[in-house]
Design an enzyme around this catalytic site. Structure first.
Site, mmCIF file in Angstrom:
data_model
loop_
_atom_site.group_PDB
_atom_site.id
_atom_site.type_symbol
_atom_site.label_atom_id
_atom_site.label_comp_id
_atom_site.label_asym_id
_atom_site.label_seq_id
_atom_site.Cartn_x
_atom_site.Cartn_y
_atom_site.Cartn_z
ATOM 1 N N ALA A 9 0.801 -1.299 0.016
ATOM 2 C CA ALA A 9 -0.016 -0.105 -0.023
ATOM 3 C C ALA A 9 0.860 1.269 0.040
ATOM 4 C CB ALA A 9 -1.107 -0.087 1.484
ATOM 5 N N TYR A 11 2.772 3.993 -2.843
ATOM 6 C CA TYR A 11 2.172 5.054 -3.970
ATOM 7 C C TYR A 11 1.906 3.962 -5.055
ATOM 8 C CZ TYR A 11 5.285 8.206 -1.735
ATOM 9 O OH TYR A 11 5.993 9.321 -0.965
ATOM 10 N N VAL A 77 3.779 -10.085 3.115
ATOM 11 C CA VAL A 77 3.815 -11.254 1.884
ATOM 12 C C VAL A 77 4.999 -11.786 1.747
ATOM 13 C CG1 VAL A 77 3.951 -11.262 -0.818
ATOM 14 C CG2 VAL A 77 2.283 -9.671 0.517
ATOM 15 N N GLU A 165 19.300 14.908 0.263
ATOM 16 C CA GLU A 165 17.838 15.317 1.131
ATOM 17 C C GLU A 165 18.145 15.285 2.503
ATOM 18 O OE1 GLU A 165 14.228 13.990 -0.826
ATOM 19 O OE2 GLU A 165 14.264 15.987 -1.822
ATOM 20 N N ASP A 298 8.744 0.299 -7.585
ATOM 21 C CA ASP A 298 10.003 -0.150 -7.392
ATOM 22 C C ASP A 298 10.483 -1.413 -7.740
ATOM 23 O OD1 ASP A 298 10.323 2.682 -6.800
ATOM 24 O OD2 ASP A 298 11.620 2.366 -4.928
ATOM 25 N N GLN A 316 6.861 9.514 -8.255
ATOM 26 C CA GLN A 316 6.120 9.745 -9.498
ATOM 27 C C GLN A 316 5.609 8.740 -10.476
ATOM 28 O OE1 GLN A 316 6.930 12.839 -13.270
ATOM 29 N NE2 GLN A 316 8.088 13.231 -11.639
HETATM 30 C C1 LIG Z 1 14.472 9.879 1.537
HETATM 31 C C2 LIG Z 1 13.711 9.345 0.136
HETATM 32 C C3 LIG Z 1 13.235 10.537 -0.864
HETATM 33 C C4 LIG Z 1 12.775 10.512 -1.951
HETATM 34 N N1 LIG Z 1 12.437 11.425 -2.817
HETATM 35 C C5 LIG Z 1 11.674 11.329 -3.905
HETATM 36 C C6 LIG Z 1 11.146 12.384 -4.805
HETATM 37 O O1 LIG Z 1 11.544 13.439 -4.248
HETATM 38 N N2 LIG Z 1 10.403 12.303 -5.887
HETATM 39 C C7 LIG Z 1 10.128 10.866 -6.238
HETATM 40 O O2 LIG Z 1 9.223 10.566 -7.192
HETATM 41 N N3 LIG Z 1 10.576 9.803 -5.610
HETATM 42 C C8 LIG Z 1 11.180 10.165 -4.489
HETATM 43 N N4 LIG Z 1 11.706 8.789 -3.545
HETATM 44 C C9 LIG Z 1 11.620 7.386 -4.149
HETATM 45 C C10 LIG Z 1 10.448 7.107 -3.766
HETATM 46 O O3 LIG Z 1 9.804 7.143 -2.474
HETATM 47 C C11 LIG Z 1 10.012 5.569 -4.121
HETATM 48 O O4 LIG Z 1 10.450 5.455 -5.506
HETATM 49 C C12 LIG Z 1 8.642 5.163 -4.016
HETATM 50 O O5 LIG Z 1 8.675 4.873 -2.710
HETATM 51 C C13 LIG Z 1 8.319 3.706 -4.662
HETATM 52 O O6 LIG Z 1 6.876 3.557 -4.370
HETATM 53 P P1 LIG Z 1 6.179 1.866 -4.413
HETATM 54 O O7 LIG Z 1 4.732 1.998 -4.280
HETATM 55 O O8 LIG Z 1 6.849 1.258 -5.476
HETATM 56 O O9 LIG Z 1 6.830 1.576 -3.165
HETATM 57 P P2 LIG Z 1 7.039 1.937 -1.644
HETATM 58 O O10 LIG Z 1 6.662 3.344 -1.625
HETATM 59 O O11 LIG Z 1 8.244 1.278 -0.986
HETATM 60 O O12 LIG Z 1 5.746 1.245 -0.830
HETATM 61 C C14 LIG Z 1 5.670 -0.260 -0.669
HETATM 62 C C15 LIG Z 1 4.577 -0.728 0.247
HETATM 63 O O13 LIG Z 1 4.831 -2.096 0.355
HETATM 64 C C16 LIG Z 1 4.815 -2.629 1.667
HETATM 65 N N5 LIG Z 1 5.586 -3.881 1.865
HETATM 66 C C17 LIG Z 1 6.867 -4.024 1.656
HETATM 67 N N6 LIG Z 1 7.161 -5.188 1.545
HETATM 68 C C18 LIG Z 1 6.211 -5.929 2.130
HETATM 69 C C19 LIG Z 1 5.689 -7.192 2.153
HETATM 70 N N7 LIG Z 1 6.658 -8.155 2.388
HETATM 71 N N8 LIG Z 1 4.745 -7.494 2.676
HETATM 72 C C20 LIG Z 1 3.606 -6.658 2.941
HETATM 73 N N9 LIG Z 1 3.913 -5.269 2.707
HETATM 74 C C21 LIG Z 1 4.956 -5.088 2.290
HETATM 75 C C22 LIG Z 1 5.370 -1.483 2.574
HETATM 76 O O14 LIG Z 1 4.894 -1.442 3.932
HETATM 77 C C23 LIG Z 1 4.956 -0.237 1.652
HETATM 78 O O15 LIG Z 1 3.741 0.292 2.150
HETATM 79 C C24 LIG Z 1 12.464 9.055 -2.526
HETATM 80 C C25 LIG Z 1 13.084 7.967 -1.522
HETATM 81 C C26 LIG Z 1 13.675 8.218 -0.416
HETATM 82 C C27 LIG Z 1 13.853 6.797 0.376
#
Ligand SMILES: Cc1cc2nc3c(=O)[nH]c(=O)nc-3n(C[C@H](O)[C@H](O)[C@H](O)COP(=O)(O)OP(=O)(O)OC[C@H]3O[C@@H](n4cnc5c(N)ncnc54)[C@H](O)[C@@H]3O)c2cc1C
Length: 402
Positions: A9, A11, A77, A165, A298, A316
């Site tokens: 859950a 982005y 998971v 950052e 990611d 994004q």
């Molecule tokens: C400090 C920092 C600054 C950043 N700044 C930017 C920015 O300015 N602009 C930008 O576009 N990007 C930025 N990023 C990158 C961005 O945060 C990531 O690319 C983004 O969070 C990816 O989104 P996602 O939904 O794929 O995964 P995530 O945000 O990592 O969400 C994954 C979810 O899966 C859950 N999860 C993980 N493993 C399991 C499991 N095994 N079982 C159940 N649940 C699980 C987690 O609890 C989480 O809720 C930054 C990252 C960091 C660390």
């Protein structure tokens, strides 16, 4: 009734659910996350530095779900079995799906560097970010007892986007750390150790240099061209370039690891063809051999035909992928064809503390105080995009200069 299972859950996953729950049709969604809250990973450095409490960047997942359409399951998971359409979770056994969306996000990448996992603090979620802040407070208190200057040193491994950052957020909080330690803020040393000599590859030379000058001006000791070889307790061992046979050591009681991230280890565990936890997805965002498995955010890699390299993993693109998958699932559930994902970045803005930022929006370069305003507006837009206006109001983020 068809079952859509969304894993993660963040982005990508939450955006999928938020959009798909608005669609009509004979389907049910189950959303799984190990936490019962959503967190804005892009703001983790602020929690680590202590500039924001965790509740400013988190909200309960159930708050934004339509419980007539969606069941939320707090569980971890462990494996996906695409051949049998099953997902293993720690507490609830096996979950069956007709369609699955894998959005499990990032974890820390240590590149096999000795001691990086054990002796450096990671910053990958709320718990690890909070642990960094608690550690800094404890080190400042230790300085008071011992007068050992190493307790005043905050060392960041990696001067990428995240490292910069974080350094900026540390600069902002330096005064508070100094008060705890009972020293002048100039005695708090912030160090960034980085292998590359040209940092911030997402920006052109001029903008990257602006970033370098800015953090140096703010007092950060930026050590570029230093290849980290090992992390020992309280020590970073590095070489000055590839052929340097000597061992150089820089000491600090706080060492934070921000050199890179990879996709969730569940991807490798599940047998998908992957590199660093990322699966090269098809243009419609499904996995190579499975039309019922979407892999986004990611944990995915999507080729950018313009650069012939995968798009960088960002919040994004993760959010836009989530929206696109909701549309594609709505098509598939009605027996219609899916659409290919088309992505053009809106730009990138890096914050350096609360009042400085730099980056590119569209084709426009922005710097300084106005850029920091733009960055906060982007973060607020992101909060509305995923959580809706209700969450923005609840977080009270209209105070753009907290
Ligand atoms: C400090 C920092 C600054 C950043 N700044 C930017 C920015 O300015 N602009 C930008 O576009 N990007 C930025 N990023 C990158 C961005 O945060 C990531 O690319 C983004 O969070 C990816 O989104 P996602 O939904 O794929 O995964 P995530 O945000 O990592 O969400 C994954 C979810 O899966 C859950 N999860 C993980 N493993 C399991 C499991 N095994 N079982 C159940 N649940 C699980 C987690 O609890 C989480 O809720 C930054 C990252 C960091 C660390």
């Amino acid at each position: 009734m068809k079952e859509v299972l969304v894993l993660g859950a963040g982005y990508a996953g939450l955006k999928t659910v938020r959009n798909l729950q608005k669609e009509s049709g004979d389907f049910h969604i189950t959303l799984v996350d190990m936490n019962d809250y959503h967190y804005e990973a892009t703001e983790l450095h602020e929690v680590a530095a202590g500039s924001q409490p965790k509740d400013k960047i988190t909200y309960p997942i159930r708050d934004v779900l339509n419980d007539k359409k969606v069941t939320f399951l707090q569980d971890e998971v462990t494996k996906i079995d695409p051949a049998n359409k099953l997902v293993s979770v720690k507490k609830n056994g096996s979950l069956h799906y007709d369609y699955v969306v894998v959005a499990l996000g990032f974890c820390s990448e240590t590149f096999g560097i000795k001691g990086a996992q054990e002796n450096a603090l990671q910053m990958v979620d709320i718990d690890t970010a909070e642990a960094i802040h608690q550690h800094i407070i404890a080190m400042m208190k230790k300085y008071k007892e011992t007068k050992d200057k190493n307790y005043l040193k905050l060392l960041i491994c990696g001067a990428g986007f995240t490292g910069i950052e974080l350094a900026g957020a540390f600069v902002d909080e330096r005064k508070k750390y100094a008060q705890i330690a009972g020293v002048d803020e100039s005695e708090i040393e912030i160090i960034c150790v980085e292998a590359a000599t040209r940092i911030l590859p997402m920006f052109d030379d001029e903008m990257a240099q602006y970033g370098v000058n800015l953090i140096k001006k703010l007092g950060v000791n930026l050590m570029t061209g230093c290849m980290i070889k090992e992390i020992r307790p309280g020590q970073v061992v590095y070489a000055k370039g590839k052929d340097d046979p000597e061992e150089h050591v820089v000491e600090a009681a706080t060492i934070v690891w921000t050199t890179g991230v990879s996709g969730s280890p569940v991807i490798g565990e599940s047998g998908f063809e992957q590199r660093r936890g990322r699966v090269m997805v098809k243009p419609n965002l499904t996995a190579p051999d499975y039309d019922d498995v979407y892999i986004i955010g990611d944990v995915s890699a999507l080729m950018d035909s313009a650069s012939n390299r995968p798009f960088p993993t960002t919040a994004q693109i993760a959010t836009r992928m989530g929206a696109h998958v909701a549309t594609n699932l709505a098509h598939q559930l009605k027996g219609e064809a899916t659409e290919d994902f088309d992505f053009k970045s809106l730009g990138t803005v890096a914050s350096v503390g609360n009042t400085h930022a730099f980056g590119v929006v569209g084709t426009k370069k922005i710097k300084g105080y106005p850029a920091s305003f733009v960055k906060k507006a982007i973060m607020n837009k992101s909060l509305v995009d995923i959580g809706g206006l209700k969450e923005l109001l609840a977080k009270g983020r209209f105070d753009l200069y907290h």
